[in-house]
Design an enzyme around this catalytic site. Structure first.
Site, PDB file in Angstrom:
ATOM      1  N   ASP A   1       0.303  -4.381   6.862  1.00 15.76           N
ATOM      2  CA  ASP A   1      -0.427  -3.534   7.817  1.00 15.76           C
ATOM      3  C   ASP A   1      -1.880  -3.969   8.059  1.00 15.76           C
ATOM      4  OD1 ASP A   1       1.818  -2.091   8.356  1.00 15.76           O
ATOM      5  OD2 ASP A   1       1.124  -0.215   7.457  1.00 15.76           O
TER       6      ASP A   1
ATOM      7  N   ASP B   1       5.417   4.929   5.245  1.00 13.47           N
ATOM      8  CA  ASP B   1       6.411   4.019   5.825  1.00 13.47           C
ATOM      9  C   ASP B   1       6.583   2.746   4.983  1.00 13.47           C
ATOM     10  OD1 ASP B   1       3.731   3.617   6.798  1.00 13.47           O
ATOM     11  OD2 ASP B   1       4.497   2.195   8.272  1.00 13.47           O
ATOM     12  N   HIS B   2       5.989   2.729   3.785  1.00 13.54           N
ATOM     13  CA  HIS B   2       6.116   1.579   2.872  1.00 13.54           C
ATOM     14  C   HIS B   2       6.606   1.984   1.481  1.00 13.54           C
ATOM     15  CE1 HIS B   2       4.094  -1.248   5.695  1.00 13.54           C
ATOM     16  NE2 HIS B   2       3.681  -0.082   6.186  1.00 13.54           N
TER      17      HIS B   2
ATOM     18  N   HIS C   1       0.880  -1.170   0.000  1.00 13.35           N
ATOM     19  CA  HIS C   1       0.000   0.000   0.000  1.00 13.35           C
ATOM     20  C   HIS C   1       0.914   1.215   0.000  1.00 13.35           C
ATOM     21  CE1 HIS C   1       0.912  -0.533   4.244  1.00 13.35           C
ATOM     22  NE2 HIS C   1       0.267   0.554   4.618  1.00 13.35           N
TER      23      HIS C   1
ATOM     24  N   HIS D   1       4.520  -4.274  12.400  1.00  7.57           N
ATOM     25  CA  HIS D   1       5.031  -3.198  13.262  1.00  7.57           C
ATOM     26  C   HIS D   1       4.980  -3.615  14.740  1.00  7.57           C
ATOM     27  CE1 HIS D   1       5.248  -0.462   9.874  1.00  7.57           C
ATOM     28  NE2 HIS D   1       3.953  -0.432   9.686  1.00  7.57           N
TER      29      HIS D   1
HETATM   30  C1  5PN Z   1       3.466   4.953  11.045  1.00  8.72           C
HETATM   31  C2  5PN Z   1       2.251   5.667  10.550  1.00  8.72           C
HETATM   32  N1  5PN Z   1       2.009   6.878  11.031  1.00  8.72           N
HETATM   33  C3  5PN Z   1       0.939   7.583  10.595  1.00  8.72           C
HETATM   34  C4  5PN Z   1       0.106   7.026   9.668  1.00  8.72           C
HETATM   35  C5  5PN Z   1      -1.060   7.540   9.068  1.00  8.72           C
HETATM   36  O1  5PN Z   1      -1.572   8.630   9.223  1.00  8.72           O
HETATM   37  O2  5PN Z   1      -1.567   6.611   8.231  1.00  8.72           O
HETATM   38  C6  5PN Z   1      -0.700   5.446   8.231  1.00  8.72           C
HETATM   39  C7  5PN Z   1       0.340   5.782   9.193  1.00  8.72           C
HETATM   40  C8  5PN Z   1       1.434   5.085   9.622  1.00  8.72           C
HETATM   41  O3  5PN Z   1       1.689   3.870   9.137  1.00  8.72           O
HETATM   42 ZN    ZN Z   2      -0.089   1.443   6.552  1.00  8.28          ZN
HETATM   43 ZN    ZN Z   3       3.004   0.561   8.054  1.00 11.62          ZN
END
Ligand code: 5PN
Ligand code: ZN
Ligand code: ZN
Length: 268
Positions: A207, A100-101, A96, A252
């Site tokens: 996730d 963080d991806h 997605h 996570h």
């Molecule tokens: C680590 C993280 N921090 C904030 C958000 C967000 O607003 O949607 C996904 C997300 C995260 O994975």
């Molecule tokens: Zn996510």
């Molecule tokens: Zn994530």
């Protein structure tokens, strides 16, 4: 049976409040959690699943998440530990498009890039509550432009070297490497099943389930587009775990991650 190997690439860590990790359950308070990407070496090529977060982006847009990332925890750094470079990756699949991806996608101009059919358009036109998650748009020129965030792109990025091919439903990427459609966290979210010659399959929730407790108690993360779909996706993963006798890895979960194989230690 496929001769597959799975490497987990440590991407550093972030902090969130416990009520964001375990929606409407908590407990609250700062929780530091790992971020990692997955490399699958197969007879059909090298597949990378996700690219972690970009440190500078997080410091600009979400400094409250207190990123910790060494040079070895960047995507090029983590590949180098394995004697690899970004150009050695044949296919990049994004589970997605949360920041963080996708943070290291720009290192892979030459890889074939794949995502769910609806994930790209959703990131280009998100719901108001999804804006923070889809805050790093440097993975695609057109989606970045649609968001008015073309300033995140570097000059060498083009429509063609950031283009995606689309998939929907469950898809076998390569023999023994299956994308499992698990919507809820985002509209086009995927989990991953990897099967081997010699050992039990791995089921990476991505996730759909941040932590082992999320899985056991069917707790969505605070970030989601459809929490009911999210619970159904977790139940589907439990069915696949039982059918396949799979080992389940969470996305996570600091406590679980400490027991996972990382660096040069692989599954397969
Ligand atoms: C680590 C993280 N921090 C904030 C958000 C967000 O607003 O949607 C996904 C997300 C995260 O994975
Ligand atoms: Zn996510
Ligand atoms: Zn994530």
């Amino acid at each position: 049976m496929p001769d597959n190997k799975v490497y987990l690439l440590d991407g550093g860590s972030l902090v969130l409040d416990g009520f964001h990790i375990w929606w409407n359950k908590g407990p609250g308070g700062e929780v530091r959690f790992p971020v990692y990407s997955t490399l699958i070496e197969t007879p059909k090529g090298r597949f990378l699943i996700d690219t972690g977060y970009d440190y500078d982006h997080v410091m600009r847009a979400l400094a409250f998440e207190k990123p910790k990332q060494t040079k070895e925890q960047t995507i090029p750094g983590a590949l180098k530990l394995l004697g690899l470079e970004p150009k050695d990756i044949d296919v990049l699949f994004n589970s997605h498009f949360h920041f963080d991806h996708v943070g290291g996608n720009r290192f892979f101009p030459d890889a074939k890039k794949i995502c769910h059919k609806q994930e790209l358009e959703q990131s280009a036109s998100p719901q108001p509550f999804e804006v923070l998650g889809y805050s790093d748009m440097a993975f695609n020129t057109e989606a970045a432009a649609a968001r008015g965030m073309a300033d995140q792109l570097s000059p060498d990025q083009t429509d063609s070297n950031t283009a995606f091919e689309f998939v929907e439903g469950d898809v076998e990427l390569a023999p023994g490497v299956t994308l499992i459609f698990t919507p809820g966290h985002t509209i086009g979210h995927y989990s991953l099943l990897v099967e081997f010659d010699t050992r039990a399959p791995l089921l990476l929730t991505l996730d759909a389930c941040y932590t082992k407790r999320s899985y056991e108690q069917e707790i969505n993360a605070g970030f989601h587009i459809d929490p009911v779909a999210g619970v159904n996706s977790m139940r589907r993963l439990k069915q696949i775990e039982a059918e396949k006798g799979a080992e389940v890895l969470f996305s996570h979960d600091a406590e679980s991650f400490a027991t996972y194989r990382t660096g040069v230690n692989f599954y397969g």
